[in-house]
Design an enzyme around this catalytic site. Structure first.
Site, PDB file in Angstrom:
ATOM      1  N   HIS A   1       0.814  -1.264   0.007  1.00 33.32           N
ATOM      2  CA  HIS A   1      -0.109   0.045  -0.152  1.00 33.32           C
ATOM      3  C   HIS A   1       0.912   1.337   0.060  1.00 33.32           C
ATOM      4  CE1 HIS A   1      -2.713   3.250   1.139  1.00 33.32           C
ATOM      5  NE2 HIS A   1      -2.112   3.222   2.290  1.00 33.32           N
TER       6      HIS A   1
ATOM      7  N   HIS B   1       4.488   6.919   4.784  1.00 34.68           N
ATOM      8  CA  HIS B   1       3.065   7.552   5.565  1.00 34.68           C
ATOM      9  C   HIS B   1       2.613   6.634   6.581  1.00 34.68           C
ATOM     10  CE1 HIS B   1       0.437   5.365   2.642  1.00 34.68           C
ATOM     11  NE2 HIS B   1      -0.365   5.863   3.427  1.00 34.68           N
TER      12      HIS B   1
ATOM     13  N   GLU C   1       2.247   5.528  12.278  1.00 33.05           N
ATOM     14  CA  GLU C   1       0.768   5.118  13.031  1.00 33.05           C
ATOM     15  C   GLU C   1       0.785   3.724  13.121  1.00 33.05           C
ATOM     16  OE1 GLU C   1      -2.598   6.694  11.061  1.00 33.05           O
ATOM     17  OE2 GLU C   1      -3.916   6.651  13.156  1.00 33.05           O
ATOM     18  N   ASP C   2       0.901   3.080  11.934  1.00 32.35           N
ATOM     19  CA  ASP C   2       0.774   1.447  11.880  1.00 32.35           C
ATOM     20  C   ASP C   2       1.912   0.683  11.990  1.00 32.35           C
ATOM     21  OD1 ASP C   2      -2.096   1.981  11.217  1.00 32.35           O
ATOM     22  OD2 ASP C   2      -1.541   2.381   9.101  1.00 32.35           O
TER      23      ASP C   2
ATOM     24  N   ASP D   1      -2.894   8.049  -1.199  1.00 29.34           N
ATOM     25  CA  ASP D   1      -3.201   7.383  -0.358  1.00 29.34           C
ATOM     26  C   ASP D   1      -4.535   6.741  -0.379  1.00 29.34           C
ATOM     27  OD1 ASP D   1      -3.289   5.851   2.334  1.00 29.34           O
ATOM     28  OD2 ASP D   1      -4.338   7.508   3.328  1.00 29.34           O
TER      29      ASP D   1
ATOM     30  N   ASP E   1     -19.508  15.484 -25.461  1.00 30.00           N
ATOM     31  CA  ASP E   1     -18.035  15.112 -24.983  1.00 30.00           C
ATOM     32  C   ASP E   1     -17.943  13.840 -24.288  1.00 30.00           C
ATOM     33  OD1 ASP E   1     -19.215  15.718 -22.731  1.00 30.00           O
ATOM     34  OD2 ASP E   1     -17.724  17.186 -21.815  1.00 30.00           O
TER      35      ASP E   1
HETATM   36 MN    MN Z   1      -2.328   4.807   4.049  1.00 29.49          MN
END
Ligand code: MN
Length: 505
Positions: free
Chosen positions: A53, A77, A81-82, A143, A263
């Protein structure tokens, strides 16, 4: 290493190599290796290693041609946190700037979308991040795009929350930043989850126009030959299908009739210079009949979000209609990547948004900081962000950015509260006739406000006709103020009267 992790890592490095220097790519590579170790055995709901990811998020950032520090922050990123990596460690290994970006992304992500107050708080955080460092927003876009691509395996209600947030918050912000490609993708990826029936209907309509798609290929071949004959260098010429969700909205405006949508398929032509754009247009018009009223010159009249191109719709042999979109490479990059393109046209760290976008972000932030009632905040954001915009001008040529439907009164209050409060009339585009104060302005209008210095307050009808939260707030304040001062005046006059009526001695 898991083989799929290796594939994602390779794709990121390939993408980075296409625009960045070997030194920059080396930093991205070391960040990728760091993230692979940090996320260890973590998995996505899809079963893939979790690190795929952030690697894909970073690849999307590299594809937007953003500088390497933004790509590095994309790789990292979720490590704080993870995966519990301290920000200090990120700072020590990759620098303070990257650590700050990771921190910014983590903070925006913390608040969940639940109930109106949370929603408002979420929006507020997003805009503070936006004002603080636009690069955080770019990382959030990449993300969210990847999360949407993986959404099928996410259980409810989380799935709907992610899709709704993308459609209602991220996409309008991307639009306001002129990031057309990102906006289109955010909408199209969330559309089927939020509106499955409508999305299936749009797909079936597109399928019914297959023959049309085939014809476009033929037109393209003819056009390529014509440009060669006329010695117009063409950098790229490609068919492009309208984005699903914007097609859906357009269908609703046109009686759900797909034959009214000119269009749906367009041939996009990218040429070296602005002069080439106009030359290409005349070549096209000599070969195919243009439809009246369908030539749109957004080069001399850019759209409110800065979009530039020439559009024209022509009729070909079988009576079918096609749209051509002609632009230079710079216009193309701006149309696709908007603020991100503006970012990379400038020195690293000194990026500036186009002035009207910058002013919009500034105004919005100032307003958000003042409003504390969540209901008012949501209502205001709906009108300020989620609505279409118009660009109008002062007689001196300053650009004023307002929501679609805004009136001369909105315009006056945007300039200054005192001007708003003293407005008695307006003139538009130099006309001597007065322009009704409750009639919506059009993009491109030059608006002159007529004030009366003796007038000291707004009309009680104005709150009903203005479109901006700013004007409504100022008008209501002034009206409340004038009721108070009338009351005070009445009391002041009443008091001596009463004393006069007092029985003497
Ligand atoms: Mn993420």
């Amino acid at each position: 290493m898991d083989q799929r992790t290796e594939e994602y890592r390779e794709r990121l490095i390939d993408e980075a190599q296409s625009t960045l220097s070997p030194e920059d790519v080396a930093v991205i590579e070391s960040a990728a290796n760091f993230a692979i170790i940090a996320h260890g055995e973590q998995r996505r709901l899809s079963g893939l290693p979790y690190v795929t990811h952030p690697l894909e998020t970073a690849r999307k950032l590299a594809a937007m041609h953003l500088p390497h520090d933004v790509v590095v922050a994309g790789v990292l990123h979720d490590t704080h946190e993870d995966a519990g990596v301290p920000l200090a460690e990120i700072e020590q290994r990759f620098g303070a700037d990257v650590a700050r970006l990771v921190d910014g992304v983590t903070k925006v992500g913390k608040v969940k979308y639940r109930g109106e107050e949370r929603y408002a708080e979420n929006l507020r955080k997003m805009f503070v991040a936006l004002a603080d460092d636009l690069r955080v927003m770019f990382i959030k876009f990449a993300d969210r795009l990847h999360n949407l691509e993986d959404l099928a395996v996410v259980p409810e209600p989380k799935r709907t929350r992610i899709a709704r947030e993308a459609l209602e918050i991220y996409a309008p912000i991307a639009n306001r930043l002129g990031m057309g490609e990102i906006k289109g993708k955010l909408e199209d990826l969330s559309f089927p989850y939020l509106y499955p029936k409508e999305s299936a209907w749009v797909e079936s309509l597109i399928a019914s126009r297959r023959k049309h798609q085939h014809l476009l290929g033929e037109i393209r071949d003819v056009a390529v030959r014509l440009f060669e004959e006329q010695k117009i260098a063409v950098l790229a010429i490609d068919g492009r299908m309208k984005h699903r969700y914007s097609l859906y909205l357009k269908l609703l405006r046109y009686n759900r009739d797909i034959t009214e949508i000119y269009d749906l398929l367009a041939l996009r032509i990218i040429v070296p210079t602005v002069a080439d754009c106009y030359n290409a247009l005349s070549v096209i018009h000599r070969r195919w009949e243009p439809l009246k009223g369908r030539i749109k010159d957004y080069i001399s009249n850019p759209k409110p979000n800065g979009y530039r191109s020439i559009h024209t719709t022509v009729t070909c042999a079988h009576g079918d209609t096609f749209e051509f979109q002609i632009r230079t490479m710079e216009m193309h990059e701006e149309a696709e990547w908007g603020a991100a393109a503006a970012w990379r046209y400038h020195e690293r760290g000194n990026a500036k948004l186009p002035e009207h976008q910058l002013r919009w972000v500034d105004d919005l932030i100032r307003w958000i900081r003042k409003v504390h009632d969540p209901k008012e905040l949501i209502e205001g954001l709906r009108t300020e962000v989620l609505r279409d915009r118009i660009l109008v001008f002062t007689p001196k040529g300053d650009v004023i950015d307002l929501p679609d439907g805004a009136t001369a009164v909105d315009f006056a209050y945007h300039i200054h509260t005192d001007i708003g409060n003293r407005t008695i009339a307006a003139r538009v585009n130099g006309s001597t006739a007065l322009y009704p104060l409750d009639r919506p302005l059009q993009s491109g209008d030059i608006v002159e406000i007529v004030t009366d210095p003796k007038r000291c307050g707004p009309s009680p009808e104005w709150p009903g006709s203005v479109k901006t939260a700013h004007a409504r707030r100022k008008i209501n304040n002034a009206l409340r103020g004038s009721v108070r001062s009338k009351l005070a005046g009445w009391l002041a006059r009443a008091t001596p009267k009463r004393s006069r009526n007092k029985p003497q001695g």
